[in-house]
Each structure stands twice: as C-alpha cells, then as structure tokens.
Design a protein around this motif. Structure first.
Motif, PDB file in Angstrom:
ATOM      1  N   VAL B  29      23.025  38.148  27.556  1.00 25.57           N
ATOM      2  CA  VAL B  29      24.234  37.578  26.964  1.00 25.57           C
ATOM      3  C   VAL B  29      24.955  36.799  28.042  1.00 25.57           C
ATOM      4  O   VAL B  29      25.010  37.224  29.199  1.00 25.57           O
ATOM      5  CB  VAL B  29      25.153  38.703  26.417  1.00 25.57           C
ATOM      6  CG1 VAL B  29      26.316  38.115  25.681  1.00 25.57           C
ATOM      7  CG2 VAL B  29      24.355  39.638  25.534  1.00 25.57           C
ATOM      8  N   GLU B  30      25.501  35.689  27.664  1.00 25.42           N
ATOM      9  CA  GLU B  30      26.242  34.860  28.610  1.00 25.42           C
ATOM     10  C   GLU B  30      27.408  35.665  29.182  1.00 25.42           C
ATOM     11  O   GLU B  30      28.116  36.341  28.476  1.00 25.42           O
ATOM     12  CB  GLU B  30      26.775  33.637  27.856  1.00 25.42           C
ATOM     13  CG  GLU B  30      27.229  32.503  28.753  1.00 25.42           C
ATOM     14  CD  GLU B  30      26.113  31.953  29.626  1.00 25.42           C
ATOM     15  OE1 GLU B  30      24.957  31.916  29.175  1.00 25.42           O
ATOM     16  OE2 GLU B  30      26.406  31.579  30.771  1.00 25.42           O
ATOM     17  N   SER B  31      27.586  35.566  30.495  1.00 26.28           N
ATOM     18  CA  SER B  31      28.617  36.403  31.105  1.00 26.28           C
ATOM     19  C   SER B  31      30.011  35.881  30.832  1.00 26.28           C
ATOM     20  O   SER B  31      30.214  34.728  30.460  1.00 26.28           O
ATOM     21  CB  SER B  31      28.382  36.502  32.611  1.00 26.28           C
ATOM     22  OG  SER B  31      28.022  35.248  33.113  1.00 26.28           O
ATOM     23  N   GLY B  32      30.966  36.754  31.005  1.00 28.67           N
ATOM     24  CA  GLY B  32      32.354  36.455  30.660  1.00 28.67           C
ATOM     25  C   GLY B  32      32.960  35.391  31.554  1.00 28.67           C
ATOM     26  O   GLY B  32      32.648  35.295  32.739  1.00 28.67           O
TER      27      GLY B  32
ATOM     28  N   PHE C 174      22.885  33.895  33.602  1.00 32.04           N
ATOM     29  CA  PHE C 174      23.680  33.707  34.793  1.00 32.04           C
ATOM     30  C   PHE C 174      22.890  34.205  36.000  1.00 32.04           C
ATOM     31  O   PHE C 174      22.421  35.315  36.017  1.00 32.04           O
ATOM     32  CB  PHE C 174      24.983  34.482  34.641  1.00 32.04           C
ATOM     33  CG  PHE C 174      25.926  34.267  35.777  1.00 32.04           C
ATOM     34  CD1 PHE C 174      26.261  32.991  36.187  1.00 32.04           C
ATOM     35  CD2 PHE C 174      26.474  35.340  36.438  1.00 32.04           C
ATOM     36  CE1 PHE C 174      27.140  32.795  37.232  1.00 32.04           C
ATOM     37  CE2 PHE C 174      27.352  35.149  37.481  1.00 32.04           C
ATOM     38  CZ  PHE C 174      27.685  33.877  37.877  1.00 32.04           C
ATOM     39  N   GLN C 243      25.673  44.414  27.438  1.00 32.66           N
ATOM     40  CA  GLN C 243      26.973  43.757  27.604  1.00 32.66           C
ATOM     41  C   GLN C 243      26.837  42.597  28.569  1.00 32.66           C
ATOM     42  O   GLN C 243      26.006  42.624  29.465  1.00 32.66           O
ATOM     43  CB  GLN C 243      27.969  44.732  28.246  1.00 32.66           C
ATOM     44  CG  GLN C 243      28.145  46.021  27.528  1.00 32.66           C
ATOM     45  CD  GLN C 243      29.327  45.962  26.628  1.00 32.66           C
ATOM     46  OE1 GLN C 243      29.309  45.243  25.625  1.00 32.66           O
ATOM     47  NE2 GLN C 243      30.352  46.698  26.973  1.00 32.66           N
ATOM     48  N   PRO C 244      27.691  41.605  28.451  1.00 30.59           N
ATOM     49  CA  PRO C 244      27.656  40.550  29.455  1.00 30.59           C
ATOM     50  C   PRO C 244      28.319  41.029  30.746  1.00 30.59           C
ATOM     51  O   PRO C 244      29.112  41.970  30.728  1.00 30.59           O
ATOM     52  CB  PRO C 244      28.491  39.442  28.818  1.00 30.59           C
ATOM     53  CG  PRO C 244      29.421  40.161  27.912  1.00 30.59           C
ATOM     54  CD  PRO C 244      28.689  41.368  27.418  1.00 30.59           C
ATOM     55  N   ILE C 245      27.986  40.372  31.848  1.00 29.49           N
ATOM     56  CA  ILE C 245      28.720  40.627  33.089  1.00 29.49           C
ATOM     57  C   ILE C 245      30.164  40.225  32.818  1.00 29.49           C
ATOM     58  O   ILE C 245      30.434  39.150  32.300  1.00 29.49           O
ATOM     59  CB  ILE C 245      28.165  39.770  34.244  1.00 29.49           C
ATOM     60  CG1 ILE C 245      26.731  40.199  34.543  1.00 29.49           C
ATOM     61  CG2 ILE C 245      29.023  39.916  35.482  1.00 29.49           C
ATOM     62  CD1 ILE C 245      26.054  39.307  35.568  1.00 29.49           C
ATOM     63  N   ALA C 246      31.094  41.091  33.178  1.00 24.81           N
ATOM     64  CA  ALA C 246      32.466  40.910  32.719  1.00 24.81           C
ATOM     65  C   ALA C 246      33.079  39.585  33.159  1.00 24.81           C
ATOM     66  O   ALA C 246      33.697  38.900  32.364  1.00 24.81           O
ATOM     67  CB  ALA C 246      33.323  42.070  33.217  1.00 24.81           C
ATOM     68  N   SER C 247      32.903  39.237  34.416  1.00 22.26           N
ATOM     69  CA  SER C 247      33.558  38.012  34.861  1.00 22.26           C
ATOM     70  C   SER C 247      32.685  37.227  35.813  1.00 22.26           C
ATOM     71  O   SER C 247      32.318  37.716  36.870  1.00 22.26           O
ATOM     72  CB  SER C 247      34.882  38.359  35.552  1.00 22.26           C
ATOM     73  OG  SER C 247      35.347  37.256  36.288  1.00 22.26           O
ATOM     74  N   GLN C 248      32.384  35.990  35.435  1.00 26.98           N
ATOM     75  CA  GLN C 248      31.583  35.129  36.311  1.00 26.98           C
ATOM     76  C   GLN C 248      32.329  34.845  37.597  1.00 26.98           C
ATOM     77  O   GLN C 248      31.752  34.784  38.671  1.00 26.98           O
ATOM     78  CB  GLN C 248      31.345  33.788  35.613  1.00 26.98           C
ATOM     79  CG  GLN C 248      30.076  33.717  34.835  1.00 26.98           C
ATOM     80  CD  GLN C 248      29.788  32.286  34.424  1.00 26.98           C
ATOM     81  OE1 GLN C 248      30.133  31.351  35.150  1.00 26.98           O
ATOM     82  NE2 GLN C 248      29.152  32.124  33.287  1.00 26.98           N
ATOM     83  N   GLN C 249      33.641  34.657  37.435  1.00 24.95           N
ATOM     84  CA  GLN C 249      34.427  34.258  38.594  1.00 24.95           C
ATOM     85  C   GLN C 249      34.399  35.358  39.652  1.00 24.95           C
ATOM     86  O   GLN C 249      34.191  35.095  40.830  1.00 24.95           O
ATOM     87  CB  GLN C 249      35.859  33.953  38.172  1.00 24.95           C
ATOM     88  CG  GLN C 249      36.630  33.271  39.271  1.00 24.95           C
ATOM     89  CD  GLN C 249      38.097  33.186  38.947  1.00 24.95           C
ATOM     90  OE1 GLN C 249      38.648  34.072  38.311  1.00 24.95           O
ATOM     91  NE2 GLN C 249      38.752  32.141  39.386  1.00 24.95           N
ATOM     92  N   LEU C 250      34.591  36.599  39.206  1.00 26.95           N
ATOM     93  CA  LEU C 250      34.552  37.709  40.159  1.00 26.95           C
ATOM     94  C   LEU C 250      33.180  37.809  40.810  1.00 26.95           C
ATOM     95  O   LEU C 250      33.064  38.072  42.011  1.00 26.95           O
ATOM     96  CB  LEU C 250      34.874  39.036  39.456  1.00 26.95           C
ATOM     97  CG  LEU C 250      36.332  39.308  39.132  1.00 26.95           C
ATOM     98  CD1 LEU C 250      36.470  40.664  38.448  1.00 26.95           C
ATOM     99  CD2 LEU C 250      37.178  39.290  40.394  1.00 26.95           C
ATOM    100  N   ILE C 253      32.947  35.122  43.471  1.00 25.43           N
ATOM    101  CA  ILE C 253      33.768  35.474  44.638  1.00 25.43           C
ATOM    102  C   ILE C 253      33.051  36.528  45.467  1.00 25.43           C
ATOM    103  O   ILE C 253      32.952  36.429  46.693  1.00 25.43           O
ATOM    104  CB  ILE C 253      35.155  36.007  44.198  1.00 25.43           C
ATOM    105  CG1 ILE C 253      35.968  34.911  43.547  1.00 25.43           C
ATOM    106  CG2 ILE C 253      35.910  36.572  45.395  1.00 25.43           C
ATOM    107  CD1 ILE C 253      37.291  35.416  42.994  1.00 25.43           C
ATOM    108  N   TRP C 299      34.498  46.388  40.624  1.00 24.95           N
ATOM    109  CA  TRP C 299      35.337  46.210  39.441  1.00 24.95           C
ATOM    110  C   TRP C 299      34.560  45.525  38.329  1.00 24.95           C
ATOM    111  O   TRP C 299      34.658  45.876  37.158  1.00 24.95           O
ATOM    112  CB  TRP C 299      36.570  45.397  39.821  1.00 24.95           C
ATOM    113  CG  TRP C 299      37.559  45.294  38.709  1.00 24.95           C
ATOM    114  CD1 TRP C 299      37.923  44.186  38.037  1.00 24.95           C
ATOM    115  CD2 TRP C 299      38.307  46.373  38.135  1.00 24.95           C
ATOM    116  NE1 TRP C 299      38.849  44.480  37.068  1.00 24.95           N
ATOM    117  CE2 TRP C 299      39.101  45.819  37.105  1.00 24.95           C
ATOM    118  CE3 TRP C 299      38.379  47.736  38.382  1.00 24.95           C
ATOM    119  CZ2 TRP C 299      39.961  46.590  36.325  1.00 24.95           C
ATOM    120  CZ3 TRP C 299      39.244  48.502  37.603  1.00 24.95           C
ATOM    121  CH2 TRP C 299      40.009  47.927  36.589  1.00 24.95           C
TER     122      TRP C 299
END
Lengths: 227, 230, 497
Positions: B29-32, C174, C243-250, C253, C299
């Motif tokens: 699934v595409e990540s958030g 990703f 589930q997707p990885i919660a935050s690409q930005q995190l 980083i 996190w």
C-alpha cells in the motif's frame, strides 16, 4: 542525472565528509607529526618529547594475549574522571600528589604501530605502569599466577609464557619465587620465556607522564588571577 | 491448492511449490503522506541543543595538537582529606582502610568477625597475642605458625597451621593488616609501620619454617622500635 | 507493486515466486551458515563471560587458548562476521530483489563460492585469534592478510544488489527499504577498506589508529547493521500488517539523518584521551543527534502497527520484527547516554559499551533478521514452519536473554564507572571494582545461556526447513494469540496473511 546516480552521490558526499575530516585528514597530519624538543629552562628537562618509545616486541605479545580487553592505557582529563587522581597511576606510587597525573596526548603514542587504548577497565590502567614495576620477578609472578599476588584478581594466568623445568641443583637466577599452592612442586622451577621477558620490558617502558613542552608555563599562566 | 498457470507444465515445479505462500502475501500500500507532527520537530530541536552542548570548549579550537582543552586548568581535588589542607591522609586511617581489604586473605580462617573457629582457628578479637608484642605478631604473619598454642588462656591443641604470608604480602600490606587487626573489633592497639615489618623481615631472613608457640615466647611482649613514619 | 486487478494477482504472485526462486540458493546458504555461526558465537559468549568471573575454570595448561583475552574477540568475530554480515546480506538480497522486482539472473554460483570463502576466512580468523595471531584491534582481530578476502566476498554480494537498484525501472512501492540496503552496501566496504588500509597497510598511526578503530566499530553498527535491520523492518512490518508506512516524510528524515550522522560518530569512545579534542566532541554530538533519526523511525513503526497488535501476537515474522524495531530506540538511547560527555564519562571503559554492541547486534538487528527469516524461508523452500513451540521458545528465550543483557550491562556500567571514578576510593586497589562487577558478569553469562538455548531451537527449525521437512500447507504457521496457554491447542487463524 538519474535518480540512482543522485542518490549514490548524496550518500557519497554525506559519508565522504566525515571520512575526509575524521580519517584522511588526521592520518595525513599524523604522519607529519614529529617529536618536539624540550626547552631546558621552561620545561626543566632535556631531550625531546616524547622521550622514549615503547618496547615493540613486548607490545606484540600484549596484542596476542588480548590484554586490551581488560586494561586501558590512557589517563583521562581530570574533568571527566578520577584517573589522574588515582594512587599509583602516575610516577608517585606511595603518597598523595598535589596535581593529578596529566592526561595523555597524541604524541605520547608516537612510535607505536597501534595504540592499545583499551576496551574495558576490569583491571587498572597501564599508561604509566612502568613506574609501578620495581621488581621484575614480582611482575613475572603476577603474570604466571595473578591470584598469588592479588587474591581477588580475575586475570588469566599466563602460564604459556613460562617454562616449567627441572631444577638443576642451584635455583636458576630467573626462576620465580612462588607460594606453595602455585608452585609446580619440589624439584621444579618456573622460568620466564623470551616472550615473558619482552612483555615485562614493554610494561616497564610504559611511562607516559613526562612533561609536555610548554605545559608548565601554560599552567602558571592559567594560575595567574585574570586582570 | 496451487494454481495451474498456463505457461507451466502440470508437473510440480519449484514455482508451483513456492506459489501458495507468495499468493497470500498482502499487496503493498502506498505509504502515508502526512506531514510529520509538530512535536516531533520540537523534540528534535531539544535533542539538537543537547547535542550542540557536547561541542563548545570540548572542541579545543579544532587544533590537531590539542588533545585536552582543559590540560592547563586546575581542577579541585575531589579526594577526601583529613585534617589540615595539604596534609596526607592520616596513616592510621589509611592503614585501617587498606588493612580491611587485605584482611580478606585472613577472613577465611579467622572469620570476618575476628572470632575464629574454636579449637581450629584462634580468635583475633580481644586476643592477648594480637594485643601483645609486635615482634611476635609480625613474625607470625611473615612466616606462619604451627603446633599447639594458648590464646587468652584457652588451648588450641591442634590448630590448623597458619600459612606464611610473607611472600604474598609486601611490608606495607603486612603493616596495614596488622594495624587493622590490632584496632578493630574493640581492640585498642597501635599502628604498625612498614619499617617495623621490614626490620623484622631483615632480621629473620634466614627463617623458612613456620614458628611454634614456644619459639615465639621471647617475643610475646617485645615491641619493634617504631621509626617515625615519613 | 501497485494495487493489482483480479487477473493480475496470479501473474504478480508468479513473478514474485520466480524472484524467490532466483535468489533461493545464495540466500538459504547464507542463512544456514549464519545460523551455525550464531550458535557458535553465543556458546563462546557464554564461556567468555564465565571465564571473566572464574578464570580458573577449564584452565588446564594445554587450554591456554581459552583465556578471556582470546575468546572474547573470537566471540565477537563470530557474531559480527559469522552471523551478522551473512544474514544481513541474505535478507538484503531477497528484499532488494523483491523491492526492485527483478530476478537474480546471473552470479548465483559466484555468490555461493564467495559465501564459502567468507566462511573459510572467518574460520581462519577465529582460529588465528585463538592460537596467537590476534592483532587486538577491536572487531579486526584477524590477521592482516584476511581482510581483502572478506572485502571481495562482500562485494560479490553487494554489487548485484547495487545494480538491481540501478536497473529498477518502476520503483515498487516506497523504496525506503531499498535505500537503506543500498546504503549498507556502499557504507560497509567503505568503512572496512578505510579501517584496514589505515591500520594495517599504512600503519604506525598510534592513537589515531585507535580512533579509526572506534570509528569503524561504531560505523559498522550504525551504517551496516542498523540500515539492514531498519530496512528489513520497513519491509516486513507493512507487508505483514497490510498497513502503509505511516509517514513518508518521517521515513526520509530518518534515513538521511542516519546517512549524515553515522560517519561522524565513534571516536567519543576515547573521550578525554589522546585524540585531538574536536574528534571525540563531534562524535559525542553525532551520538546524541542520532536520537532524532532513531526516534523518528521508532515512531513511524509504532504508527504503522497501531491497532494491529493481534497480528503481532500471531505472526512470528511480525513479532520478531516488531520487537526488533522496538529495540532500535532503546539501543539509540543507550548510545546517546554513552556518547554524551556528562553520562558517557562515567560509562567509559565499562561493560556498558559491550552491552550497547550486544543490544544493537542482537536485540535490534538479530531480532529483525529473525523476523525476516521466518517470512522468507517458507517462500524459498515451499513448506511452512513445522512447530509453533520451537518458534515460541526461540522468541521468548531470546527476549529474556536480551532483556537481561540490556539491564545488567547498563547497571554494571554504572557500578563499574562509579567505582573507578569514586574519589573516596582513590587510593584503594582495583579489588572493589572487580568484586562488585562479579554478579553482573554472572548475569551476562546467564543471559548468553538463555540466548544459546533459544538459538538451539532456531537452528534445528531452520535445518528442518532447509531440508524440505517443513509442513506442506498453504496456511502459514501462526502463533496462538494468547501465548502462555500451553494447555490449549494451537489456533491457526484462517489464511488472512
């Protein structure tokens, strides 16, 4: 430029920076490092700093036996630890010094192929152990049977560095004096091998608290009340 | 049950065996794409400030020749001092401290309480031997003791022989442990110095066998001349 | 992989199965060898801890090679080079192949040869350390001539992975896992070559050599084991939970900060010592700053597994990966404590540094690798794990063991540091230091004993699988959701995974 190349370039730069500044640069600088001559008037001693080199053959034995796992060889700055204040970790073995033993500098290890600064302190620091060793035989005894010198010690007993040979009449000059429970028995004696002698020579050569040129002047200046 | 894909023959191949496990895998699934929360950034700044605090004077001016930026600073002596400033630690206190550690060698027989084991190991607490002459005490420690003896009037007819400690302990160690023994457990004795021990060791350097009770009688009340401690 | 339509699922799975088959040989060979080395290393670790407390144990004249100074390096070499790097390479190879959607077309036999030579080199290195050839350079104790062999064998594995990444035309999902693995493939050879060339080839570097050594040890942990572990967690946690990885930005980083900081850290090991002052200072700063990427990744994983704790209980792969990912912040926190001047000075030259190495190598990295192995192996051998009991034993004894090591190392470090630096004891011999750390070393021995015991089960289980003796089933082997109810039959959940 493709994403891949950009990625690799970024990683290269990010790692290359510390690689250059922490490794390449210091290595090049270190190779130009040379002993500094003392100023007899200011420093009180003659010769150059560092004055002597460690006994290299003995250091090979030290490496082979893995002494670095339990012993360190660096006195830390007084603001970080008790090292300099500890009894016997410098030249003064009996009394109490007014100043801490000085912390070690880069030049203290000049001439050593690799400085065995230490992994853990299960045993005392050895940077200045040369001053502690007054009796070679005692040092040999503490290698052969550490628990005969310090009952609580967990140091391995390096019997492979010694030969147990039949006593030929007169006790050999080099034979160790051992208490009964550690003695190989009547008619036998324990004699150090060349490696054991080299190791003791190396230990005796470990004296790293000679003065640093200019330090005496700097400390006197620092002690002056600021205007 | 594995599928029968058209491009493979009906014989079981590796691929057929591998297939079922792979088939049940979840799709990616595409990540958030949410923004990182503010408090993460805030905590990050706090960490950065603490990290920055590691630099400052510790950096030593980025000078290759400076290993210790505080080398010429004078640090206050953290060690405990007794008496006037500049005086060495009181010799009695030092001897008691070190002697206590050395006593670990003796405690096995004479016990931590100094009471020994009746009939086997003589007591040291309140012992007339311990409080008697230092000449005798030093000799016992240096060369050992064997044979029947009498402590505080009680017979130790067949005590275990005491092993000599002279080879294992330095003069300072012997002095420390004797001082400790003579001043602990309610004993009120005096300081034994390393010079006293050295003098006895020198006088008796030919001795190899442990002492016996009768041999030590002449020394029962004799004190070694104590030289002033340096 | 994009959301596939109904018909595509089959061809998609076939493609993935083909990828699995293409890496089967090298990956299984690496895993098997690594598992044996892990067994050896944990046994030697147990023995080393015993020897540190009872040096007269098994101290016959002819057993001089079992002294602490020799077996402790042997233990760590087996753990790092025998287990750590091979299992990391195996997992990385599989993940990289899957993530980039490419089969490993050529080079399989070369990889097998490289793995065999790697084993020979590690064996030779350990024997040399035991029998008198140790260089006493931490984690580089094997004789000088062995390092090029190890480097070439590593590159044989790393090169195909790098080219897979380069050739990936459609970034599959990703790519964070692939980034981490690519990073590890670049960083390790760089670190390894630099350290060996400086210390062994250039040589005569005195204290700078020691500094490079410390930089190397920390670099291998931060820039090989951490990336492979984190990359693996980033792959398997979303994979198993769905589930997707919660935050690409995190995630980004976390990666770039690690890449930026990892190389600066390490020399704070010798703070207060002979190294030019700014080098340990920068190392200390980097060590504390590393809390940021560590916390951020932790996190992210936490958010990804929110609400999926039932799956954490039932899926072995997720359980191990989750636990490993949990240990990443723990090891990061310990590292920060060791690096900062105020706390680190007390912990310097104590057991705490060894504890950190074990926590990051076993608590974090190895647990993530176990999670990967429990997922990957059924897909390579075509059968499922045999026994729930074996998996449970493996998990729980590992947890007990690693928990014991974390706690005892830190407390022992504080005790040891306190004793060494206590002004009251300035004129006493080292006896109180040695006597006071005794119980902690015993605890360390017990912990390695627990870990050895857990690995017995793992090794047996893995051998059975590789021999093709697993369960023939389409349903995965899952752990029951209420674990310690040994009386109940194991409940296998319907195939949701």
């Amino acid at each position: 430029m493709s994403d891949f190349r950009k990625f690799v370039l970024r990683i290269g730069i990010l790692f290359g920076l510390p690689w250059f500044f922490l490794i390449v640069g210091p290595v090049m600088k270190y190779q130009k490092l040379a002993p500094i001559a003392y100023d007899k008037d200011k420093d009180g001693v003659d010769g150059q700093y560092p004055p002597s080199v460690i006994h290299r053959q003995g250091q090979l034995v030290y490496a082979r036996e893995g002494c670095v796992q339990c012993h360190s060889q660096m006195i830390r700055s007084a603001n970080l630890g008790l090292d300099g204040w500890r009894k016997g970790w410098g030249q003064e073995q009996e009394g109490r010094t007014a100043e801490p033993v000085r912390s070690n500098t880069l030049r203290d290890y000049l001439g050593e192929p690799f400085a065995f600064l230490g992994i853990q302190r299960t045993g005392p620091d050895l940077a200045n152990v040369g001053w502690r060793i007054t009796d070679r035989a005692k040092m040999h005894q503490s290698f052969y049977a550490p628990r005969s010198v310090n009952q609580w010690s967990t140091m391995p007993s390096y019997r492979q560095l010694y030969t147990v040979q039949k006593a030929q009449g007169q006790k050999s000059k080099l034979a160790l004096d051992l208490p009964e429970e550690f003695h190989p028995g009547k008619g036998w004696e324990v004699v150090p091998t060349a490696e054991a002698e080299a190791l003791v020579d190396y230990m005796i050569s470990l004296k790293k608290d000679y003065p640093v040129p200019g330090m005496a002047a700097a400390m006197a200046a620092a002690a002056q009340p600021k205007k | 049950m594995s599928d029968n894909p058209q491009s493979f023959n009906p014989d079981t191949t590796d691929l057929d065996r591998l297939h079922p496990a792979v088939k049940r895998e979840k799709a990616d699934v595409e990540s958030g794409t949410e923004q990182a929360p503010m408090w993460v950034i805030f905590l990050g700044f706090i960490v950065a400030i603490i990290a920055g605090g590691q630099l400052g004077p510790n950096v030593g001016g980025f000078d290759f020749n400076v290993s210790n930026p505080f080398a010429s600073s004078r640090f206050p002596d953290p060690r405990p001092v007794d008496g006037t400033a500049g005086a060495a630690l009181d010799p009695l206190q030092m001897a008691m401290k070190k002697g206590a550690a050395t006593y670990a060698l003796c405690g096995g027989c004479h016990q931590g309480s100094g009471l020994g084991v009746p009939g086997a190991f003589p007591p040291l607490a309140g012992s007339d031997w311990v409080m008697g002459g230092t000449e005798r005490n030093i000799r016992v420690v240096l060369h050992g003791l064997q044979g029947p003896i009498k402590i505080n009037g009680a017979d130790f007819a067949a005590p275990a022989p005491m092993p000599p400690q002279g080879a294992v302990l330095s003069d300072q160690d012997v002095a420390n442990v004797l001082t400790y023994v003579r001043n602990n457990w309610g004993n009120k004795g005096s300081l034994v110095t390393k010079e006293m021990v050295a003098a006895v060791r020198e006088k008796e350097k030919a001795r190899t066998a442990p002492w016996t009770g009768p041999e030590l009688e002449p020394y029962a009340k004799a004190e070694v001349a104590a030289e002033p401690a340096k | 992989m994009a959301q596939p339509a109904e018909n595509d699922i089959d061809s998609d799975s076939l493609r993935r199965a083909a990828i699995d088959r293409s890496v089967k040989g090298p990956v299984l060979f690496l895993f098997t060898n690594a598992a044996f080395w892990l067994m050896a290393s944990t046994i030697v670790g147990l023995f080393a801890a015993v020897k540190q407390v009872f040096p007269d144990f098994l101290d016959e004249n002819w057993l001089w090679f079992l002294q602490y100074g020799r077996i402790q390096p042997a233990h760590l070499i087996a753990l790092v080079y025998g287990w750590g790097i091979p299992v990391g390479l195996g997992t990385s190879l599989w993940i990289m192949a899957r993530r980039t959607g490419q089969e490993l077309k050529t080079g399989r036999s070369l990889m097998l040869v490289a793995a065999i030579f790697w084993n020979i080199a590690v064996t030779a290195g350990i024997l040399a350390v035991l029998f008198g050839g140790s260089t006493s350079v931490e984690w580089l104790e094997f004789p000088k001539f062995l390092w090029p062999v190890l480097l070439i064998c590593f590159l044989v594995f790393a090169w195909p992975m790098v080219s897979m990444f380069a050739r990936a035309r459609h970034p599959e999902g990703f790519m964070i896992s692939a980034w981490y693995i690519l990073g590890a493939c670049i960083w390790f050879p760089w670190l390894f070559t630099t350290a060996n060339v400086c210390i062994h080839c250039i040589g005569d570097l005195g204290a700078i050599g020691a500094g490079i050594n410390a930089w190397y040890v920390n670099g291998v942990i931060l820039l090989f084991f951490v990336p492979v572990g984190v990359g693996s967690a980033y792959y398997f946690i979303p994979k198993v939970t769905g589930q997707p990885i919660a935050s690409q930005q995190l995630a980004k980083i976390g990666f770039w900060l690690l890449a930026a900081l990892g190389g600066w850290s390490g020399m704070q090991r010798f703070m207060g010592g002979p190294l030019p002052a700014w080098m340990p200072a920068f190392g200390a700063m980097a060590g504390v700053l590393l809390l940021i990427p560590v916390g951020v990744v932790g996190w992210n994983h936490h958010l990804t597994t929110l609400g999926k704790h039932k799956l954490v209980q039932t899926s072995p792969s997720l359980r191990f990966s989750f636990f490993g990912a949990l240990f990443y912040p723990v090891s990061g926190l310990i590292y920060a404590l060791l690096s900062a001047f105020w706390t680190g000075a007390n912990l310097q030259f104590t057991l705490a540094w060894y504890g950190f190495q074990v926590v990051s190598l076993y608590g974090f990295f190895s647990m993530c690798m176990f999670g990967a192995i429990y997922y990957i192996v059924p897909r390579l051998v075509g059968c499922e794990w045999l026994s729930v009991r074996l998996i449970r034993n493996h998990f729980w004894f590992s947890v007990y063991g690693i928990g014991a090591i974390v706690v005892t190392s830190i407390i022992c470090g504080l005790q040891q540091g306190g004793d060494i630096n206590d002004p009251e004891k300035w004129n006493l011999s080292f006896s109180n230091v040695v006597l006071n750390i005794r119980p902690y070393i015993v605890a360390r021995a017990v912990a390695w004993g627990l870990i050895t015991w857990s690995n017995v089960w793992f090794l047996i289980h893995l051998m059975l699988m590789v021999a093709g003796l697993g369960r023939r089933s389409t349903a995965p082997t899952l752990l029951p959701s209420h674990d310690h109810d040994d009386g109940l039959p194991s409940i296998s959940h319907p195939s949701k995974a």
